[in-house]
Design a protein around this motif. Structure first.
Motif, PDB file in Angstrom:
ATOM      1  N   THR A 244      57.322  -6.973   0.179  1.00  0.00           N
ATOM      2  CA  THR A 244      58.218  -7.503  -0.866  1.00  0.00           C
ATOM      3  C   THR A 244      59.640  -7.592  -0.335  1.00  0.00           C
ATOM      4  N   LEU A 245      60.280  -8.764  -0.522  1.00  0.00           N
ATOM      5  CA  LEU A 245      61.663  -8.962  -0.096  1.00  0.00           C
ATOM      6  C   LEU A 245      62.617  -8.828  -1.289  1.00  0.00           C
ATOM      7  N   SER A 246      63.801  -8.340  -0.987  1.00  0.00           N
ATOM      8  CA  SER A 246      64.826  -8.273  -2.045  1.00  0.00           C
ATOM      9  C   SER A 246      65.280  -9.697  -2.399  1.00  0.00           C
ATOM     10  N   PRO A 247      65.718  -9.905  -3.667  1.00  0.00           N
ATOM     11  CA  PRO A 247      66.205 -11.240  -4.045  1.00  0.00           C
ATOM     12  C   PRO A 247      67.356 -11.691  -3.137  1.00  0.00           C
ATOM     13  N   ILE A 248      67.306 -12.924  -2.739  1.00  0.00           N
ATOM     14  CA  ILE A 248      68.313 -13.457  -1.820  1.00  0.00           C
ATOM     15  C   ILE A 248      69.634 -13.686  -2.571  1.00  0.00           C
ATOM     16  N   ARG A 249      70.722 -13.243  -1.964  1.00  0.00           N
ATOM     17  CA  ARG A 249      72.057 -13.476  -2.503  1.00  0.00           C
ATOM     18  C   ARG A 249      72.784 -14.445  -1.583  1.00  0.00           C
ATOM     19  N   PRO A 250      73.596 -15.331  -2.141  1.00  0.00           N
ATOM     20  CA  PRO A 250      74.222 -16.363  -1.292  1.00  0.00           C
ATOM     21  C   PRO A 250      75.195 -15.821  -0.269  1.00  0.00           C
ATOM     22  N   PHE A 251      75.800 -14.666  -0.548  1.00  0.00           N
ATOM     23  CA  PHE A 251      76.828 -14.154   0.361  1.00  0.00           C
ATOM     24  C   PHE A 251      76.454 -12.772   0.884  1.00  0.00           C
ATOM     25  N   GLY A 252      75.144 -12.513   1.047  1.00  0.00           N
ATOM     26  CA  GLY A 252      74.690 -11.249   1.608  1.00  0.00           C
ATOM     27  C   GLY A 252      74.725 -11.273   3.132  1.00  0.00           C
ATOM     28  N   SER A 253      74.266 -10.198   3.708  1.00  0.00           N
ATOM     29  CA  SER A 253      74.221 -10.101   5.178  1.00  0.00           C
ATOM     30  C   SER A 253      73.092  -9.149   5.557  1.00  0.00           C
ATOM     31  N   GLY A 254      72.756  -9.143   6.851  1.00  0.00           N
ATOM     32  CA  GLY A 254      71.735  -8.239   7.347  1.00  0.00           C
ATOM     33  C   GLY A 254      70.333  -8.818   7.235  1.00  0.00           C
ATOM     34  N   THR A 255      69.372  -8.042   7.774  1.00  0.00           N
ATOM     35  CA  THR A 255      67.967  -8.444   7.762  1.00  0.00           C
ATOM     36  C   THR A 255      67.140  -7.404   7.029  1.00  0.00           C
TER      37      THR A 255
ATOM     38  N   GLU B 180      60.449  -8.399  11.273  1.00  0.00           N
ATOM     39  CA  GLU B 180      61.842  -8.509  10.826  1.00  0.00           C
ATOM     40  C   GLU B 180      62.042  -9.869  10.152  1.00  0.00           C
ATOM     41  N   VAL B 181      62.686  -9.851   8.996  1.00  0.00           N
ATOM     42  CA  VAL B 181      62.937 -11.084   8.237  1.00  0.00           C
ATOM     43  C   VAL B 181      64.457 -11.312   8.165  1.00  0.00           C
ATOM     44  N   ASN B 182      64.888 -12.423   8.703  1.00  0.00           N
ATOM     45  CA  ASN B 182      66.311 -12.802   8.642  1.00  0.00           C
ATOM     46  C   ASN B 182      66.477 -13.903   7.577  1.00  0.00           C
ATOM     47  N   PRO B 183      67.035 -13.573   6.392  1.00  0.00           N
ATOM     48  CA  PRO B 183      67.120 -14.577   5.307  1.00  0.00           C
ATOM     49  C   PRO B 183      68.365 -15.465   5.380  1.00  0.00           C
ATOM     50  N   GLU B 184      69.052 -15.527   6.527  1.00  0.00           N
ATOM     51  CA  GLU B 184      70.304 -16.281   6.603  1.00  0.00           C
ATOM     52  C   GLU B 184      70.092 -17.765   6.327  1.00  0.00           C
TER      53      GLU B 184
ATOM     54  N   GLN C 102      59.289 -15.262   1.360  1.00  0.00           N
ATOM     55  CA  GLN C 102      58.335 -14.150   1.393  1.00  0.00           C
ATOM     56  C   GLN C 102      56.922 -14.641   1.716  1.00  0.00           C
ATOM     57  N   ILE C 103      56.501 -15.724   1.112  1.00  0.00           N
ATOM     58  CA  ILE C 103      55.161 -16.265   1.385  1.00  0.00           C
ATOM     59  C   ILE C 103      55.038 -16.662   2.847  1.00  0.00           C
ATOM     60  N   ASN C 104      56.079 -17.297   3.368  1.00  0.00           N
ATOM     61  CA  ASN C 104      56.050 -17.738   4.761  1.00  0.00           C
ATOM     62  C   ASN C 104      55.947 -16.547   5.713  1.00  0.00           C
ATOM     63  N   ARG C 105      56.773 -15.499   5.491  1.00  0.00           N
ATOM     64  CA  ARG C 105      56.785 -14.370   6.402  1.00  0.00           C
ATOM     65  C   ARG C 105      55.546 -13.491   6.250  1.00  0.00           C
ATOM     66  N   VAL C 106      55.041 -13.363   5.051  1.00  0.00           N
ATOM     67  CA  VAL C 106      53.811 -12.579   4.869  1.00  0.00           C
ATOM     68  C   VAL C 106      52.647 -13.266   5.587  1.00  0.00           C
ATOM     69  N   THR C 107      52.635 -14.594   5.532  1.00  0.00           N
ATOM     70  CA  THR C 107      51.593 -15.330   6.253  1.00  0.00           C
ATOM     71  C   THR C 107      51.678 -15.050   7.754  1.00  0.00           C
ATOM     72  N   SER C 108      52.915 -15.068   8.278  1.00  0.00           N
ATOM     73  CA  SER C 108      53.098 -14.778   9.706  1.00  0.00           C
ATOM     74  C   SER C 108      52.694 -13.339  10.022  1.00  0.00           C
ATOM     75  N   LEU C 109      53.090 -12.400   9.132  1.00  0.00           N
ATOM     76  CA  LEU C 109      52.737 -10.999   9.358  1.00  0.00           C
ATOM     77  C   LEU C 109      51.225 -10.818   9.370  1.00  0.00           C
ATOM     78  N   ASN C 110      50.538 -11.470   8.455  1.00  0.00           N
ATOM     79  CA  ASN C 110      49.080 -11.360   8.405  1.00  0.00           C
ATOM     80  C   ASN C 110      48.448 -11.912   9.689  1.00  0.00           C
ATOM     81  N   ARG C 111      49.032 -12.995  10.181  1.00  0.00           N
ATOM     82  CA  ARG C 111      48.494 -13.589  11.430  1.00  0.00           C
ATOM     83  C   ARG C 111      48.652 -12.627  12.604  1.00  0.00           C
ATOM     84  N   PHE C 112      49.835 -11.990  12.703  1.00  0.00           N
ATOM     85  CA  PHE C 112      50.033 -11.049  13.809  1.00  0.00           C
ATOM     86  C   PHE C 112      49.185  -9.795  13.639  1.00  0.00           C
TER      87      PHE C 112
END
Length: 471
Positions: free
Chosen positions: A114-125, A145-149, A37-47
């Motif tokens: 805010t991102l949803s908590p990451i689950r080890p066997f989830g899917s989607g973005t 778009e955030v891809n948590p894979e 989340q910190i990484n992607r928010v930083t990128s979002l703020n930059r854009f």
């Protein structure tokens, strides 16, 4: 008991491992979520900042270049809606419902990062969004778009590591539980065996000084008590044997005096009275002989009472062919059987059989059983035989006399017990007791059974000897 305690400790160990693993995995998921989340928010703020500059300059070239480079590197789409146009990269489009919702919230100056908590066997973005502009005016909206894979892959690796560590920890805890359970309960098990041994044999082996301090003290106390009980039993048995032996001298002197007295008696009443005294004296001598034999038999039964002694005693017994001994006892009992009108038959085995037993004691047991059959079943057919059994060899003495009831057969090995119907027959009630004790001394068992249609079978059951013939 060990299984029950170990099961409880195993459940507790599993609960501990599961709880610790859950805490570690939850913390790992939270950590990776925050990091992403910190990484992607930083990128979002930059854009958003680039979009704000592009809106001021009316030039989106730099913005588009940066967005394309980001999408190419991370594989995530970006959408920036300006007042005049919409700039996008990757596959992100406002046709997606979550993108439209994010744009609508951002247009109301409501950032959603805010991102949803990451689950080890989830899917989607997922998507995050924010607005940009001045303090009083929203100039546009940026959606990322955030891809948590990649984070999911890291989380799966941590799950694997934690899972392996949990299995190792669980195995270690179970091993420790088994060792601790054995350490605690082994003295209890030994104590239980010692109690049973003391109950059945009157002796017990020394308990090792092992286990927790409380159980070590209990073992020492029990050993001291068992030694006291054993000494008391031995003293009583020795007292009986010594008393019986010492009484033989005065009884012998009394018999000599009565014999001399009989020589001086003249009248028939005096001789009849003396004969009655002699009969009672013979009864006392028979009881003393029986008590001495019983004391010897009980000593033999108890001297190898511990488990180690039983094994040594069994090895010490000679492996013999019982038929010559049975033949000798039958020949010895023949005159008494003829006087009682009984017939003794010795069954010849089809092949030589062997059993582990003291030869003299086997002769004593068979002699006692033949004496009882002749005495209490006069005129009967008596059979002596050896039979192979599943666990070894059995020596049987059976008759077709009146026999005994089930209750009487159970009580027949009690000291001085006699059946009511035999009260007028001379005897001291020690014969079957002596046979029972000698059987125990030779690792055998005396079994009394009724015979159809009537009669009694006394069977000495010996276990299979482990070895060849021992001279």
């Amino acid at each position: 008991m060990k299984i029950r305690v170990l099961a409880i400790l195993s459940v507790i160990s599993v609960l501990i491992v599961v709880t610790v693993s859950s805490v570690i995995l939850t913390s790992a998921g939270r950590e990776l979520t925050q990091e992403l989340q910190i990484n992607r928010v930083t990128s979002l703020n930059r854009f958003a900042q680039l979009a704000n500059d592009a809106s001021s300059d009316n030039d989106t070239t730099q913005l588009q270049r940066e967005m394309d480079r980001y999408s190419e590197l991370y594989g995530e789409g970006i959408l920036v809606r300006l007042q005049q146009q919409t700039v996008r990269s990757g596959d992100l489009s406002e046709d997606r419902a979550e993108v439209r919702d994010a744009l609508n919230r951002a247009s109301l100056n409501l950032s959603d990062t805010t991102l949803s908590p990451i689950r080890p066997f989830g899917s989607g973005t997922e998507v995050i969004s924010r607005s940009f502009g001045t303090a009083s005016q929203v100039l546009g909206e940026a959606v990322l778009e955030v891809n948590p894979e990649a984070a999911r892959e890291k989380l799966r690796e941590r799950w694997l590591v934690v899972g392996l560590a949990a299995v190792a920890l669980g195995a270690l805890l179970l091993l420790a539980a088994a060792r601790i359970t054995g350490w605690v309960l082994r003295p209890v098990h030994r104590l239980s065996l010692a109690v049973h041994e003391l109950e059945t044999t009157g002796k017990t082996s020394h308990l090792p000084d092992a286990g927790p301090p409380e159980l070590r003290e209990l073992s020492r106390s029990f050993t001291a008590m068992a030694n006291t009980v054993t000494e008391s039993i031995d003293s009583q048995r020795q007292l009986i044997a010594d008393t019986s032996h010492e009484l033989r001298n005065p009884v012998g002197a009394l018999r000599l005096r009565i014999d001399l007295l009989q020589l001086a008696l003249k009248s028939e009443p005096e001789k009849a009275a003396a004969a009655g005294v002699v009969a009672e004296l013979e009864r006392v001598e028979a009881i003393l002989d029986g008590v001495l034999k019983l004391a010897t038999a009980e000593h033999r039964a108890f001297e190898g009472s511990t488990r180690a002694d039983q094994e040594a005693e069994h090895k010490h017994h000679s492996v013999i062919d019982p038929f010559p001994i049975l033949q000798g006892e039958v020949e010895r009992a023949m005159p008494a059987a003829e006087r009682a009108g009984s017939v003794i038959t010795l069954a010849q085995p089809e092949q030589p059989l062997h059993l582990a037993c003291n030869p003299d004691e086997l002769a004593h047991m068979v002699g006692e059983l033949l004496t009882n059959a002749i005495k209490y079943a006069p005129g009967s057919r008596i059979t002596v035989a050896t039979n192979q059994t599943e666990g070894g060899l059995a020596v049987e003495v059976s008759d077709d006399g009146p026999g005994l009831s089930a209750e009487q057969r159970t009580a027949s090995t009690t000291r001085f017990w006699r059946a009511p119907q035999h009260s007028k027959i001379s005897g001291n009630g020690l014969g079957m007791t002596i046979v029972d004790r000698l059987a125990q001394a030779n690792d055998a068992e005396l079994v009394l059974e009724g015979r159809q249609p009537h009669g009694l079978t006394a069977r000495l059951e010996f276990r299979q000897p482990s070895g060849g013939k021992d001279g």
